[in-house]
Design a protein around this motif. Structure first.
Motif, PDB file in Angstrom:
ATOM      1  N   LEU A  52       0.823  -1.206   0.000  1.00  0.00           N
ATOM      2  CA  LEU A  52       0.000   0.000   0.000  1.00  0.00           C
ATOM      3  C   LEU A  52       0.858   1.257   0.000  1.00  0.00           C
ATOM      4  O   LEU A  52       0.652   2.161  -0.814  1.00  0.00           O
ATOM      5  CB  LEU A  52      -0.921  -0.006   1.221  1.00  0.00           C
ATOM      6  CG  LEU A  52      -1.862   1.180   1.332  1.00  0.00           C
ATOM      7  CD1 LEU A  52      -3.140   0.877   0.569  1.00  0.00           C
ATOM      8  CD2 LEU A  52      -2.156   1.480   2.776  1.00  0.00           C
ATOM      9  N   ILE A  53       1.835   1.336   0.892  1.00  0.00           N
ATOM     10  CA  ILE A  53       2.641   2.561   0.940  1.00  0.00           C
ATOM     11  C   ILE A  53       3.587   2.652  -0.256  1.00  0.00           C
ATOM     12  O   ILE A  53       3.909   3.754  -0.695  1.00  0.00           O
ATOM     13  CB  ILE A  53       3.394   2.720   2.282  1.00  0.00           C
ATOM     14  CG1 ILE A  53       4.395   1.600   2.510  1.00  0.00           C
ATOM     15  CG2 ILE A  53       2.427   2.833   3.433  1.00  0.00           C
ATOM     16  CD1 ILE A  53       5.252   1.792   3.750  1.00  0.00           C
ATOM     17  N   ALA A  54       3.992   1.513  -0.809  1.00  0.00           N
ATOM     18  CA  ALA A  54       4.824   1.569  -2.012  1.00  0.00           C
ATOM     19  C   ALA A  54       4.033   2.149  -3.179  1.00  0.00           C
ATOM     20  O   ALA A  54       4.542   3.007  -3.922  1.00  0.00           O
ATOM     21  CB  ALA A  54       5.350   0.180  -2.351  1.00  0.00           C
ATOM     22  N   TRP A  55       2.780   1.717  -3.355  1.00  0.00           N
ATOM     23  CA  TRP A  55       1.944   2.294  -4.412  1.00  0.00           C
ATOM     24  C   TRP A  55       1.685   3.770  -4.144  1.00  0.00           C
ATOM     25  O   TRP A  55       1.728   4.588  -5.056  1.00  0.00           O
ATOM     26  CB  TRP A  55       0.612   1.558  -4.517  1.00  0.00           C
ATOM     27  CG  TRP A  55       0.642   0.349  -5.383  1.00  0.00           C
ATOM     28  CD1 TRP A  55       0.509  -0.948  -4.974  1.00  0.00           C
ATOM     29  CD2 TRP A  55       0.818   0.295  -6.799  1.00  0.00           C
ATOM     30  NE1 TRP A  55       0.598  -1.788  -6.054  1.00  0.00           N
ATOM     31  CE2 TRP A  55       0.780  -1.060  -7.187  1.00  0.00           C
ATOM     32  CE3 TRP A  55       1.009   1.264  -7.787  1.00  0.00           C
ATOM     33  CZ2 TRP A  55       0.920  -1.465  -8.514  1.00  0.00           C
ATOM     34  CZ3 TRP A  55       1.150   0.848  -9.100  1.00  0.00           C
ATOM     35  CH2 TRP A  55       1.106  -0.486  -9.455  1.00  0.00           C
ATOM     36  N   ARG A  56       1.423   4.105  -2.890  1.00  0.00           N
ATOM     37  CA  ARG A  56       1.101   5.492  -2.567  1.00  0.00           C
ATOM     38  C   ARG A  56       2.301   6.414  -2.764  1.00  0.00           C
ATOM     39  O   ARG A  56       2.159   7.541  -3.227  1.00  0.00           O
ATOM     40  CB  ARG A  56       0.585   5.570  -1.119  1.00  0.00           C
ATOM     41  CG  ARG A  56       0.268   6.955  -0.614  1.00  0.00           C
ATOM     42  CD  ARG A  56      -0.751   7.649  -1.491  1.00  0.00           C
ATOM     43  NE  ARG A  56      -0.987   8.989  -1.070  1.00  0.00           N
ATOM     44  CZ  ARG A  56      -0.192  10.023  -1.325  1.00  0.00           C
ATOM     45  NH1 ARG A  56       0.907   9.859  -1.994  1.00  0.00           N
ATOM     46  NH2 ARG A  56      -0.506  11.232  -0.902  1.00  0.00           N
ATOM     47  N   LEU A  57       3.499   5.944  -2.408  1.00  0.00           N
ATOM     48  CA  LEU A  57       4.685   6.777  -2.593  1.00  0.00           C
ATOM     49  C   LEU A  57       5.099   6.844  -4.061  1.00  0.00           C
ATOM     50  O   LEU A  57       5.621   7.869  -4.506  1.00  0.00           O
ATOM     51  CB  LEU A  57       5.836   6.251  -1.738  1.00  0.00           C
ATOM     52  CG  LEU A  57       5.670   6.445  -0.232  1.00  0.00           C
ATOM     53  CD1 LEU A  57       6.779   5.745   0.530  1.00  0.00           C
ATOM     54  CD2 LEU A  57       5.622   7.918   0.136  1.00  0.00           C
ATOM     55  N   LEU A  58       4.854   5.780  -4.823  1.00  0.00           N
ATOM     56  CA  LEU A  58       5.213   5.790  -6.237  1.00  0.00           C
ATOM     57  C   LEU A  58       4.241   6.635  -7.058  1.00  0.00           C
ATOM     58  O   LEU A  58       4.657   7.413  -7.904  1.00  0.00           O
ATOM     59  CB  LEU A  58       5.238   4.361  -6.789  1.00  0.00           C
ATOM     60  CG  LEU A  58       5.556   4.234  -8.275  1.00  0.00           C
ATOM     61  CD1 LEU A  58       6.993   4.664  -8.545  1.00  0.00           C
ATOM     62  CD2 LEU A  58       5.324   2.820  -8.748  1.00  0.00           C
ATOM     63  N   VAL A 161       6.562  -3.191  -7.025  1.00  0.00           N
ATOM     64  CA  VAL A 161       5.490  -2.256  -7.393  1.00  0.00           C
ATOM     65  C   VAL A 161       5.890  -1.466  -8.631  1.00  0.00           C
ATOM     66  O   VAL A 161       5.067  -1.222  -9.522  1.00  0.00           O
ATOM     67  CB  VAL A 161       5.146  -1.331  -6.202  1.00  0.00           C
ATOM     68  CG1 VAL A 161       4.324  -0.139  -6.638  1.00  0.00           C
ATOM     69  CG2 VAL A 161       4.413  -2.119  -5.138  1.00  0.00           C
ATOM     70  N   LEU A 162       7.153  -1.080  -8.713  1.00  0.00           N
ATOM     71  CA  LEU A 162       7.629  -0.367  -9.895  1.00  0.00           C
ATOM     72  C   LEU A 162       7.513  -1.234 -11.145  1.00  0.00           C
ATOM     73  O   LEU A 162       7.080  -0.762 -12.209  1.00  0.00           O
ATOM     74  CB  LEU A 162       9.072   0.080  -9.688  1.00  0.00           C
ATOM     75  CG  LEU A 162       9.713   0.868 -10.822  1.00  0.00           C
ATOM     76  CD1 LEU A 162       8.969   2.177 -11.037  1.00  0.00           C
ATOM     77  CD2 LEU A 162      11.166   1.126 -10.527  1.00  0.00           C
TER      78      LEU A 162
END
Length: 171
Positions: A52-58, A161-162
């Protein structure tokens, strides 16, 4: 006529991929909690929160704070958290990330990792504190291996996520 129908189907498939890959990957990360892994102390990271935070930060423009509510509810139901714990914490972190995005003009990889490490630490502490309020007698030092594993696993999850995002946006 068939070429036009093929293009419409292809456009529809690409739209679905762009729309639902982030949500599906977060839901699948929540489902990892159902794997039959037995440990005596918490050491396995909360991959749903990391995803979740990886998508949100990306992709900060992709999700607003309201998306955290249904995803958090699903995570609460699957992972066995008290209902509302992930909902409240994930929404709170989305709001904090919105504030950070409005204040910080430039972010790089290291800053994202620092923001994620602070969010992970706060999330694990809040998780421990909520457990303490509900009668858990464990000390916080029991959570330190999970904290270290989560902070160190974040770059791997962010890289995944990337790769998902590149596939999601590919022609």
């Amino acid at each position: 006529m068939s070429r036009i129908a093929f293009n419409k189907a292809e456009v529809r498939r690409k739209h679905l991929r762009r729309e639902y890959v982030p949500i599906a990957s977060t839901v699948l990360a929540s489902l990892l909690a159902l794997l039959p892994i037995i440990v005596s102390s918490p050491i396995i990271p909360d991959f749903a929160f990391l995803m979740l935070i990886a998508w949100r930060l990306l992709r900060p423009e992709m999700w607003g704070p309201a998306v955290a509510l249904p995803l958090g509810l699903f995570n609460d139901l699957v992972a066995g958290h008290p209902i509302g714990q992930s909902m409240a914490l994930w929404t709170l972190f989305f709001i904090i990330f919105d504030i950070i995005d409005s204040r910080v003009l430039f972010r790089d990889y290291w800053m994202d990792w620092l923001i994620a490490a602070a969010a992970i630490t706060t999330y694990i502490f809040a998780d421990w504190y909520i457990g303490t309020l509900m009668g858990n007698q464990a000390d916080f030092h029991v959570m330190l291996p999970q904290l270290a594993a989560s902070v160190l696993a974040f770059p791997v999850v962010a890289r995944f996520v990337l790769l998902l995002d590149r596939w999601r946006l590919a022609r």
